[in-house]
Write an enzyme that holds these catalytic residues in place. Structure first.
Site, mmCIF file in Angstrom:
data_model
loop_
_atom_site.group_PDB
_atom_site.id
_atom_site.type_symbol
_atom_site.label_atom_id
_atom_site.label_comp_id
_atom_site.label_asym_id
_atom_site.label_seq_id
_atom_site.Cartn_x
_atom_site.Cartn_y
_atom_site.Cartn_z
ATOM 1 N N HIS A 87 27.375 14.858 18.371
ATOM 2 C CA HIS A 87 27.020 13.792 19.328
ATOM 3 C C HIS A 87 28.182 12.818 19.481
ATOM 4 O O HIS A 87 28.495 12.047 18.571
ATOM 5 C CB HIS A 87 25.775 13.035 18.855
ATOM 6 N N HIS A 100 30.825 10.600 22.647
ATOM 7 C CA HIS A 100 31.041 10.161 24.044
ATOM 8 C C HIS A 100 32.538 10.159 24.313
ATOM 9 O O HIS A 100 33.209 9.148 24.114
ATOM 10 C CB HIS A 100 30.429 8.771 24.278
ATOM 11 N N GLN A 133 23.479 7.922 31.987
ATOM 12 C CA GLN A 133 23.462 6.753 31.091
ATOM 13 C C GLN A 133 22.482 5.664 31.540
ATOM 14 O O GLN A 133 21.826 5.046 30.726
ATOM 15 C CB GLN A 133 24.882 6.180 30.984
ATOM 16 N N HIS A 141 19.351 11.565 24.596
ATOM 17 C CA HIS A 141 19.293 10.309 23.860
ATOM 18 C C HIS A 141 17.811 9.960 23.855
ATOM 19 O O HIS A 141 17.238 9.699 24.923
ATOM 20 C CB HIS A 141 20.081 9.227 24.574
ATOM 21 N N GLU A 173 16.023 5.721 21.347
ATOM 22 C CA GLU A 173 17.070 4.952 20.663
ATOM 23 C C GLU A 173 16.734 3.461 20.804
ATOM 24 O O GLU A 173 17.333 2.737 21.604
ATOM 25 C CB GLU A 173 18.460 5.242 21.255
ATOM 26 N N ASP A 182 29.035 9.757 17.407
ATOM 27 C CA ASP A 182 28.616 8.982 18.582
ATOM 28 C C ASP A 182 29.780 8.256 19.265
ATOM 29 O O ASP A 182 30.020 8.447 20.447
ATOM 30 C CB ASP A 182 27.504 7.990 18.218
HETATM 31 FE FE FE2 Z 1 25.165 8.517 22.278
#
Ligand code: FE2
Length: 412
Positions: free
Chosen positions: A56, A58, A151, A209, A212, A308
């Site tokens: 995971h 970005h 996102q 996701h 979260e 992440d």
């Molecule tokens: Fe993430």
């Protein structure tokens, strides 16, 4: 003739073996191999394991810390707002440049597979264009998987669904989503359904996701598990973060865990980020905010720990070191028995490889992807964040680092 022979490798399971590599594959693993080799690496009892896998990340945002400004509050929501500012002016060229710089750091730290989410909110899809180029450029060394990630919300962000479908058409590998960020619980559930149906239709994996937040009533992992079963996606779905499970009622979790196990949904907690971003709205006592890792493991649910972020709108630190991730995960989840500590090493290697669908292993016929560390056991590797002495991808040594040696002047 063997191309590469590793002598005296200590495997994570405790066996000491020689590993013969021919071309890009492992040819033989045995206590002693008598064969001519072009190159020999003397492991001499040092740990040799599968490489690290980051399930995971970005990569469209990495190494952007401070552009255009830093996240002053350090919260998830300010991070998302800040990323929105950067995303609007992003170019594919910038994404490629930063991502390749990151990939070099990752390889030096023994990471040879990465699943990165790529934001598809902006219709220009600059991140998608950039990371598709990066995937192609690094493909001989790194298995790079891209997740189409809306996102700002599948439904909440106008045009996101169309952009996501365009990204998949362009070659993005996995269907993403962010159900807890939709306007309502019902919209979130609808986005989970849409993601699973799209993945089933196209034969893809899903990685959302999911939940979260610190909201004990967030219920999207339940929907994700149910939709996985309904769409026949068992073994192809992951829920990233799942932090709200930390705050859920125990009675509800007792029902939820068997459902996740039945659905074969994997869990991808991100300990460095979860411990930093969650629990921000309370005084004391503060929740840790990481999901229930020991309980997930006890139910046989595949768990992979992710990094992440590194130097981006959400996280000012990071070194692409999955041993940092394992170290933090071990602490936050209190996985401190000898067996549990060793298991944490597996969560950033073979377990994460399995979640990404990679057919890796240290046995004949598997790809020759290995890392040799300046440690003798997985626990020692985590404790020392041991130097990655050699990183081998497809049979080739792609990075070497010397073990650090302090020059002491203490005088005693
Ligand atoms: Fe993430």
């Amino acid at each position: 003739m063997i191309d590469l022979l590793i002598r005296g490798a200590q495997l994570p399971d405790g066996r000491n073996v020689d590993i013969a590599i021919a071309g890009a594959s492992i040819a033989e693993v045995a206590p002693r191999i008598e064969a001519e080799a072009h190159e020999v690496i003397e492991a001499a009892g040092r740990l040799v394991s599968l490489p690290f896998v980051d399930p995971h990340f970005h990569m469209d945002a990495t190494l952007s810390y401070g552009i255009p400004r830093i996240n002053a509050s350090g919260t998830l929501l300010e991070g998302i707002a800040l990323w929105g500012e950067l995303r609007a002016v992003l170019t594919p060229e910038e994404v490629v440049e930063r991502a390749l710089e990151y990939c070099n750091i990752a390889v030096s730290k023994g990471i040879l597979a990465i699943r990165t989410h790529v934001d598809v909110t902006d219709p220009r899809l600059a991140g998608v264009e950039g990371l598709l180029e990066v995937r192609e450029k690094v493909k001989d060394v790194i298995d790079l998987q891209l997740v189409a990630f809306p996102q700002d919300g599948w439904y909440r962000s106008q045009g996101a669904e169309e952009n996501l479908i365009r990204a998949l058409d362009m070659g993005v590998d996995v269907v993403g989503g962010i159900p807890h960020f939709e306007r309502t619980l019902a919209d979130g559930a609808a986005s989970v359904r849409a993601a699973c149906e799209l993945a089933a239709e196209r034969g893809l994996q899903v990685d959302l996701h999911c939940d979260e937040s610190d909201d004990p009533m967030s219920r999207h992992i339940e929907t994700l598990a149910a939709e996985t079963i309904r769409c026949g996606l068992q073994g192809r779905v992951a829920g990233s973060h799942l932090t709200s499970m930390h705050s859920m009622d125990n009675y509800y979790v007792a029902k939820l865990l068997p459902l996740i196990a039945e659905a074969g949904v994997a869990a991808i907690p991100n300990p460095l980020i979860n411990i930093t971003l969650q629990g921000r709205m309370e005084s004391y006592p503060k929740r840790r905010g990481m999901t229930r890792v020991p309980e997930l493991l006890e139910h046989g649910i595949p768990v992979g720990l992710g990094q992440d972020c590194m130097m981006d709108p959400w996280y000012p630190l990071g070194t692409a070191d999955m041993l940092d991730v394992a170290f933090m995960g071990l602490h936050v989840a209190q996985l401190t028995s000898p067996a549990q500590m060793a298991q944490c090493y597996g969560l950033v290697t073979e377990s994460s490889a399995g979640i990404l669908g990679l057919d890796w292993g240290i046995e004949a016929g598997k790809p020759a992807n290995l890392v040799m560390l300046d440690a003798t056991t997985p626990v020692e590797a985590i404790r020392k964040r041991a130097t990655r002495l050699a990183v081998i991808s497809r049979g080739k040594v792609v990075s070497r680092s010397p073990a650090p040696q302090a020059e002491l002047a203490t005088g005693w």
